[in-house]
Design a protein around this motif. Structure first.
Motif, PDB file in Angstrom:
ATOM      1  N   LEU A 175      -2.226   9.172  -7.637  1.00 37.82           N
ATOM      2  CA  LEU A 175      -2.420   9.237  -6.197  1.00 37.82           C
ATOM      3  C   LEU A 175      -3.667   8.461  -5.804  1.00 37.82           C
ATOM      4  CD1 LEU A 175      -1.599  13.023  -5.645  1.00 37.82           C
ATOM      5  CD2 LEU A 175      -0.089  11.071  -5.273  1.00 37.82           C
ATOM      6  N   ASP A 176      -3.911   8.384  -4.511  1.00 36.01           N
ATOM      7  CA  ASP A 176      -5.051   7.664  -3.957  1.00 36.01           C
ATOM      8  C   ASP A 176      -6.356   8.074  -4.633  1.00 36.01           C
ATOM      9  OD1 ASP A 176      -5.966   5.779  -2.034  1.00 36.01           O
ATOM     10  OD2 ASP A 176      -6.689   7.419  -0.775  1.00 36.01           O
ATOM     11  N   LYS A 177      -7.193   7.094  -4.942  1.00 38.75           N
ATOM     12  CA  LYS A 177      -8.519   7.288  -5.545  1.00 38.75           C
ATOM     13  C   LYS A 177      -8.467   7.917  -6.944  1.00 38.75           C
ATOM     14  CE  LYS A 177     -10.960   7.505  -1.121  1.00 38.75           C
ATOM     15  NZ  LYS A 177     -10.228   6.440  -0.578  1.00 38.75           N
ATOM     16  N   HIS A 178      -7.411   7.647  -7.680  1.00 39.28           N
ATOM     17  CA  HIS A 178      -7.272   8.150  -9.052  1.00 39.28           C
ATOM     18  C   HIS A 178      -8.328   7.510  -9.954  1.00 39.28           C
ATOM     19  CE1 HIS A 178      -5.454   9.129 -12.919  1.00 39.28           C
ATOM     20  NE2 HIS A 178      -4.636   9.950 -12.280  1.00 39.28           N
ATOM     21  N   GLN A 190      15.356   6.641  -0.692  1.00 38.06           N
ATOM     22  CA  GLN A 190      15.651   7.915  -0.063  1.00 38.06           C
ATOM     23  C   GLN A 190      14.688   8.099   1.079  1.00 38.06           C
ATOM     24  OE1 GLN A 190      15.530  11.293  -2.686  1.00 38.06           O
ATOM     25  NE2 GLN A 190      15.343  12.708  -1.013  1.00 38.06           N
ATOM     26  N   LYS A 191      15.207   8.488   2.237  1.00 40.91           N
ATOM     27  CA  LYS A 191      14.358   8.755   3.387  1.00 40.91           C
ATOM     28  C   LYS A 191      14.505  10.224   3.765  1.00 40.91           C
ATOM     29  CE  LYS A 191      14.605   4.091   5.129  1.00 40.91           C
ATOM     30  NZ  LYS A 191      14.937   3.205   6.211  1.00 40.91           N
ATOM     31  N   PRO A 192      13.472  10.785   4.391  1.00 47.24           N
ATOM     32  CA  PRO A 192      13.565  12.201   4.761  1.00 47.24           C
ATOM     33  C   PRO A 192      14.632  12.420   5.816  1.00 47.24           C
ATOM     34  CG  PRO A 192      11.603  11.220   5.693  1.00 47.24           C
ATOM     35  CD  PRO A 192      12.223  10.182   4.791  1.00 47.24           C
ATOM     36  N   ASN A 193      15.189  13.627   5.838  1.00 48.40           N
ATOM     37  CA  ASN A 193      16.226  13.959   6.827  1.00 48.40           C
ATOM     38  C   ASN A 193      15.624  14.216   8.183  1.00 48.40           C
ATOM     39  OD1 ASN A 193      18.147  13.746   4.845  1.00 48.40           O
ATOM     40  ND2 ASN A 193      18.033  15.918   4.318  1.00 48.40           N
ATOM     41  N   ASP A 207       0.856  -1.173   0.000  1.00 49.60           N
ATOM     42  CA  ASP A 207       0.000   0.000   0.000  1.00 49.60           C
ATOM     43  C   ASP A 207       0.898   1.231   0.000  1.00 49.60           C
ATOM     44  OD1 ASP A 207      -2.421  -1.354  -0.025  1.00 49.60           O
ATOM     45  OD2 ASP A 207      -2.511  -1.486   2.153  1.00 49.60           O
ATOM     46  N   VAL A 208       0.618   2.172  -0.891  1.00 49.86           N
ATOM     47  CA  VAL A 208       1.455   3.361  -1.049  1.00 49.86           C
ATOM     48  C   VAL A 208       0.573   4.604  -1.147  1.00 49.86           C
ATOM     49  CG1 VAL A 208       3.283   2.055  -2.206  1.00 49.86           C
ATOM     50  CG2 VAL A 208       1.538   3.210  -3.578  1.00 49.86           C
ATOM     51  N   TYR A 209       1.215   5.755  -1.025  1.00 47.17           N
ATOM     52  CA  TYR A 209       0.523   7.037  -1.155  1.00 47.17           C
ATOM     53  C   TYR A 209       0.357   7.443  -2.622  1.00 47.17           C
ATOM     54  CZ  TYR A 209      -0.275  12.061  -0.792  1.00 47.17           C
ATOM     55  OH  TYR A 209      -0.791  13.329  -0.940  1.00 47.17           O
ATOM     56  N   GLY A 210       1.377   7.118  -3.433  1.00 43.33           N
ATOM     57  CA  GLY A 210       1.329   7.486  -4.838  1.00 43.33           C
ATOM     58  C   GLY A 210       2.505   6.898  -5.599  1.00 43.33           C
ATOM     59  N   VAL A 211       2.472   7.099  -6.913  1.00 37.08           N
ATOM     60  CA  VAL A 211       3.554   6.605  -7.762  1.00 37.08           C
ATOM     61  C   VAL A 211       3.714   7.549  -8.949  1.00 37.08           C
ATOM     62  CG1 VAL A 211       2.025   5.029  -9.019  1.00 37.08           C
ATOM     63  CG2 VAL A 211       4.458   4.578  -9.003  1.00 37.08           C
ATOM     64  N   VAL A 237       8.210   5.591  -6.204  1.00 36.77           N
ATOM     65  CA  VAL A 237       7.135   5.177  -5.307  1.00 36.77           C
ATOM     66  C   VAL A 237       7.118   6.121  -4.112  1.00 36.77           C
ATOM     67  CG1 VAL A 237       6.246   3.332  -3.836  1.00 36.77           C
ATOM     68  CG2 VAL A 237       7.418   2.763  -5.974  1.00 36.77           C
ATOM     69  N   LEU A 238       5.959   6.744  -3.865  1.00 34.49           N
ATOM     70  CA  LEU A 238       5.750   7.584  -2.687  1.00 34.49           C
ATOM     71  C   LEU A 238       5.093   6.692  -1.638  1.00 34.49           C
ATOM     72  CD1 LEU A 238       4.137  10.400  -4.805  1.00 34.49           C
ATOM     73  CD2 LEU A 238       6.450  10.469  -3.890  1.00 34.49           C
ATOM     74  N   LYS A 239       5.890   6.202  -0.703  1.00 30.60           N
ATOM     75  CA  LYS A 239       5.372   5.226   0.251  1.00 30.60           C
ATOM     76  C   LYS A 239       4.380   5.833   1.238  1.00 30.60           C
ATOM     77  CE  LYS A 239       9.152   1.955   0.003  1.00 30.60           C
ATOM     78  NZ  LYS A 239      10.151   1.210   0.758  1.00 30.60           N
ATOM     79  N   ASP A 240       4.567   7.115   1.582  1.00 26.97           N
ATOM     80  CA  ASP A 240       3.639   7.807   2.473  1.00 26.97           C
ATOM     81  C   ASP A 240       3.798   9.308   2.287  1.00 26.97           C
ATOM     82  OD1 ASP A 240       5.889   8.654   4.050  1.00 26.97           O
ATOM     83  OD2 ASP A 240       5.781   6.780   5.168  1.00 26.97           O
ATOM     84  N   LYS A 241       3.022  10.089   3.024  1.00 24.83           N
ATOM     85  CA  LYS A 241       3.059  11.546   2.890  1.00 24.83           C
ATOM     86  C   LYS A 241       4.335  12.151   3.454  1.00 24.83           C
ATOM     87  CE  LYS A 241      -1.912  12.168   2.904  1.00 24.83           C
ATOM     88  NZ  LYS A 241      -3.065  12.787   3.543  1.00 24.83           N
TER      89      LYS A 241
END
Length: 90
Positions: free
Chosen positions: A32-35, A87-90, A16-20, A49-53
């Motif tokens: 994105l979700d509900k496209h 890549q992970k956020p700082n 499950d992901v936020y977007g791609v 892949v955008l795993k989450d917000k």
């Protein structure tokens, strides 16, 4: 939404992901979700892949193929794909 990345050999990714973000034949586009439902051809390039917000990202280098979006499920069917970094956020 659920994302699956499939090659002829195996299922490379399923979660499950936020977007791609995808390399369409006419340029990059994002789902994105509900496209709305769609089917599109993909060219070789980088899939993000955008795993989450929170900007947790994963990247795949893909060969050409297709994407189908229906009922909040994204299925990417490509000739080949390999993970190409995270890549992970700082």
């Amino acid at each position: 939404m659920n994302l699956e990345i499939l090659t002829p050999e195996k299922k490379l990714f399923s979660a499950d992901v936020y977007g791609v973000q995808l390399p369409g034949v006419d340029g990059l586009f994002e789902v994105l979700d509900k496209h709305a439902p769609l089917v599109s051809a993909l060219k070789a390039g980088r899939l993000k892949v955008l795993k989450d917000k929170s900007n947790h990202l994963a990247y795949f280098t893909i060969q050409s193929g297709f994407v189908e979006v229906i009922h909040n499920k994204v299925t990417v069917l490509v000739e080949g794909a390999v993970p190409s970094g995270k890549q992970k956020p700082n």
